[in-house]
Design a protein around this motif. Sequence first.
Motif, PDB file in Angstrom:
ATOM      1  N   MET A   1      42.841   5.111 -11.533  1.00  0.00           N
ATOM      2  CA  MET A   1      42.690   5.125 -12.996  1.00  0.00           C
ATOM      3  C   MET A   1      43.618   4.106 -13.652  1.00  0.00           C
ATOM      4  O   MET A   1      44.805   4.060 -13.351  1.00  0.00           O
ATOM      5  N   GLY A   2      43.070   3.303 -14.542  1.00  0.00           N
ATOM      6  CA  GLY A   2      43.915   2.389 -15.297  1.00  0.00           C
ATOM      7  C   GLY A   2      44.076   2.915 -16.717  1.00  0.00           C
ATOM      8  O   GLY A   2      43.133   3.448 -17.293  1.00  0.00           O
ATOM      9  N   ARG A   3      45.281   2.817 -17.248  1.00  0.00           N
ATOM     10  CA  ARG A   3      45.517   3.319 -18.590  1.00  0.00           C
ATOM     11  C   ARG A   3      45.742   2.144 -19.544  1.00  0.00           C
ATOM     12  O   ARG A   3      46.585   1.285 -19.284  1.00  0.00           O
ATOM     13  N   ILE A   4      44.956   2.096 -20.581  1.00  0.00           N
ATOM     14  CA  ILE A   4      45.073   0.988 -21.541  1.00  0.00           C
ATOM     15  C   ILE A   4      45.624   1.515 -22.859  1.00  0.00           C
ATOM     16  O   ILE A   4      45.057   2.434 -23.455  1.00  0.00           O
ATOM     17  N   GLU A   5      46.721   0.939 -23.290  1.00  0.00           N
ATOM     18  CA  GLU A   5      47.305   1.302 -24.591  1.00  0.00           C
ATOM     19  C   GLU A   5      46.393   0.801 -25.701  1.00  0.00           C
ATOM     20  O   GLU A   5      45.953  -0.351 -25.662  1.00  0.00           O
ATOM     21  N   ILE A   6      46.111   1.628 -26.664  1.00  0.00           N
ATOM     22  CA  ILE A   6      45.232   1.182 -27.752  1.00  0.00           C
ATOM     23  C   ILE A   6      45.961   1.201 -29.098  1.00  0.00           C
ATOM     24  O   ILE A   6      46.033   0.208 -29.793  1.00  0.00           O
ATOM     25  N   ARG A   7      46.447   2.361 -29.488  1.00  0.00           N
ATOM     26  CA  ARG A   7      47.168   2.512 -30.757  1.00  0.00           C
ATOM     27  C   ARG A   7      46.401   1.953 -31.939  1.00  0.00           C
ATOM     28  O   ARG A   7      46.889   1.100 -32.676  1.00  0.00           O
ATOM     29  N   ARG A   8      45.173   2.385 -32.072  1.00  0.00           N
ATOM     30  CA  ARG A   8      44.398   1.898 -33.222  1.00  0.00           C
ATOM     31  C   ARG A   8      43.985   3.038 -34.118  1.00  0.00           C
ATOM     32  O   ARG A   8      43.472   4.055 -33.664  1.00  0.00           O
ATOM     33  N   ILE A  10      42.010   5.317 -36.327  1.00  0.00           N
ATOM     34  CA  ILE A  10      40.600   5.667 -36.211  1.00  0.00           C
ATOM     35  C   ILE A  10      39.849   5.403 -37.521  1.00  0.00           C
ATOM     36  O   ILE A  10      38.662   5.119 -37.518  1.00  0.00           O
TER      37      ILE A  10
ATOM     38  N   TYR B  81      45.120   8.408 -34.666  1.00  0.00           N
ATOM     39  CA  TYR B  81      44.808   7.147 -33.995  1.00  0.00           C
ATOM     40  C   TYR B  81      44.499   7.352 -32.520  1.00  0.00           C
ATOM     41  O   TYR B  81      44.792   8.413 -31.954  1.00  0.00           O
ATOM     42  N   ILE B  82      43.862   6.341 -31.933  1.00  0.00           N
ATOM     43  CA  ILE B  82      43.598   6.357 -30.490  1.00  0.00           C
ATOM     44  C   ILE B  82      44.837   5.807 -29.805  1.00  0.00           C
ATOM     45  O   ILE B  82      45.248   4.686 -30.061  1.00  0.00           O
ATOM     46  N   GLU B  83      45.436   6.620 -28.959  1.00  0.00           N
ATOM     47  CA  GLU B  83      46.657   6.181 -28.286  1.00  0.00           C
ATOM     48  C   GLU B  83      46.337   5.332 -27.063  1.00  0.00           C
ATOM     49  O   GLU B  83      46.901   4.268 -26.869  1.00  0.00           O
ATOM     50  N   VAL B  85      43.273   4.667 -23.561  1.00  0.00           N
ATOM     51  CA  VAL B  85      42.038   4.975 -22.855  1.00  0.00           C
ATOM     52  C   VAL B  85      42.310   4.835 -21.366  1.00  0.00           C
ATOM     53  O   VAL B  85      42.944   3.878 -20.941  1.00  0.00           O
ATOM     54  N   GLU B  86      41.895   5.818 -20.616  1.00  0.00           N
ATOM     55  CA  GLU B  86      42.023   5.728 -19.161  1.00  0.00           C
ATOM     56  C   GLU B  86      40.650   5.456 -18.580  1.00  0.00           C
ATOM     57  O   GLU B  86      39.693   6.156 -18.899  1.00  0.00           O
ATOM     58  N   VAL B  87      40.562   4.422 -17.756  1.00  0.00           N
ATOM     59  CA  VAL B  87      39.276   4.076 -17.161  1.00  0.00           C
ATOM     60  C   VAL B  87      39.402   3.986 -15.647  1.00  0.00           C
ATOM     61  O   VAL B  87      40.468   3.650 -15.122  1.00  0.00           O
ATOM     62  N   ASP B  89      39.254   2.180 -12.561  1.00  0.00           N
ATOM     63  CA  ASP B  89      39.272   0.734 -12.259  1.00  0.00           C
ATOM     64  C   ASP B  89      39.005   0.481 -10.779  1.00  0.00           C
ATOM     65  O   ASP B  89      39.288  -0.585 -10.262  1.00  0.00           O
TER      66      ASP B  89
END
Lengths: 228, 92
Positions: A1-8, A10, B81-83, B85-87, B89
């Motif tokens: 699993m890769g975790r991507i920081e978003i902090r956007r 909504i 907010y969206i902190e 996303v786990e995908v 990979d």
Amino acid sequence: MGRIEIRRNILEANENLARRNRDFFASNDVLVVNVMAAPGAGKTSTILKTIESLADQYAFAVIEGDMASRIDADVMAERGIPVEQINTGNMCHLDANMIREAAGKFTYDRPTILFIENVGNLVCPSEFSLGEDLNIVIASTTEGHDKPYKYPSIYLRADAVLINKIDLLEAMEFDRKMFCDGVAAVKPMPPLFEISCRNGSGLDDWACWLASECERKLGGTRGKLAEG
Amino acid sequence: MTAITIVVGDLTSIVDESVQFYFNIMTKGTILEDAILRFKRIAPEFVCTDCGHLFTGRSIGIRCPDCGGKSIVADKGQEFYIESVEVDDGAD
Ligand SMILES: Nc1nc2c(ncn2[C@@H]2O[C@H](COP(=O)(O)OP(=O)(O)OP(=O)(O)O)[C@@H](O)[C@H]2O)c(=O)[nH]1
Ligand SMILES: [Mg+2]
Ligand SMILES: [Zn+2]
């Protein structure tokens, strides 16, 4: 699993549209007042009274937000006030996109105060910026003095708080101190006006404050507004 | 599998269940159809107007646990907010 920081955020899309509305209003010399309150607190009555007292100083326009009906819009139209009705269907608030469409229908040929009567609701309207300059919350003695404690989010955004139906204060046993303490527990006390749309009390002070806010925004651009 | 973490402050009017409800409707038939929403709730933070003590609490008007002074809402509790996303990979 890769975790991507978003902090956007909504609600970013709405924020962006609100910013565009703000630019549109600024370039047209419009001061926008978002009026938020519970159903029946006196939004329509307050808007009418305010327009009456400032009619010789500014042009006015009103956007009415209701889930259904044209009742409030018809009241404005009867008095010759330019008005657009937005019916939100089952939505409980207005958003920036609805305002963009409605606000584009007025002509602004002199400095204008645009009132947005938000949908009667103390919850959802607080989340959605519209591009307004001022957020006004109208409380009323009939709804009780505990609302700032129960619905803090709407008070968080208030640039001014009005307590309407002050003529009924005693009959409703409205505890002014408890109410004010509640507002002050949410944010540094904003300007507070006790008004009655029934007997007219307090409306002058409120209208005077609003006019000074208007001067502050539009005064520089147009020089002469309210004749000095 | 995809997982989305959403941060929601308790002072907002956002309800997890209703975000989930609309998410399900909007993602039907898309690559996010089976994505999991994780909600991270943030309790409101208050600051004492007398001694400046910062503390979390549940309700407006709560007194300072240190000095009993009046409090006012601080920054935390208004997030939405969206902190992250786990995908998947491909790596383990
Ligand atoms: N006694 C008293 N009644 C008032 C006052 N202001 C408004 N009302 C009455 O309260 C009722 C609701 O007033 P509106 O101005 O329609 O309230 P509103 O917030 O626009 O209502 P909605 O748009 O339906 O949410 C009406 O019957 C008004 O006559 C006031 O200062 N005192
Ligand atoms: Mg109304
Ligand atoms: Zn303290």
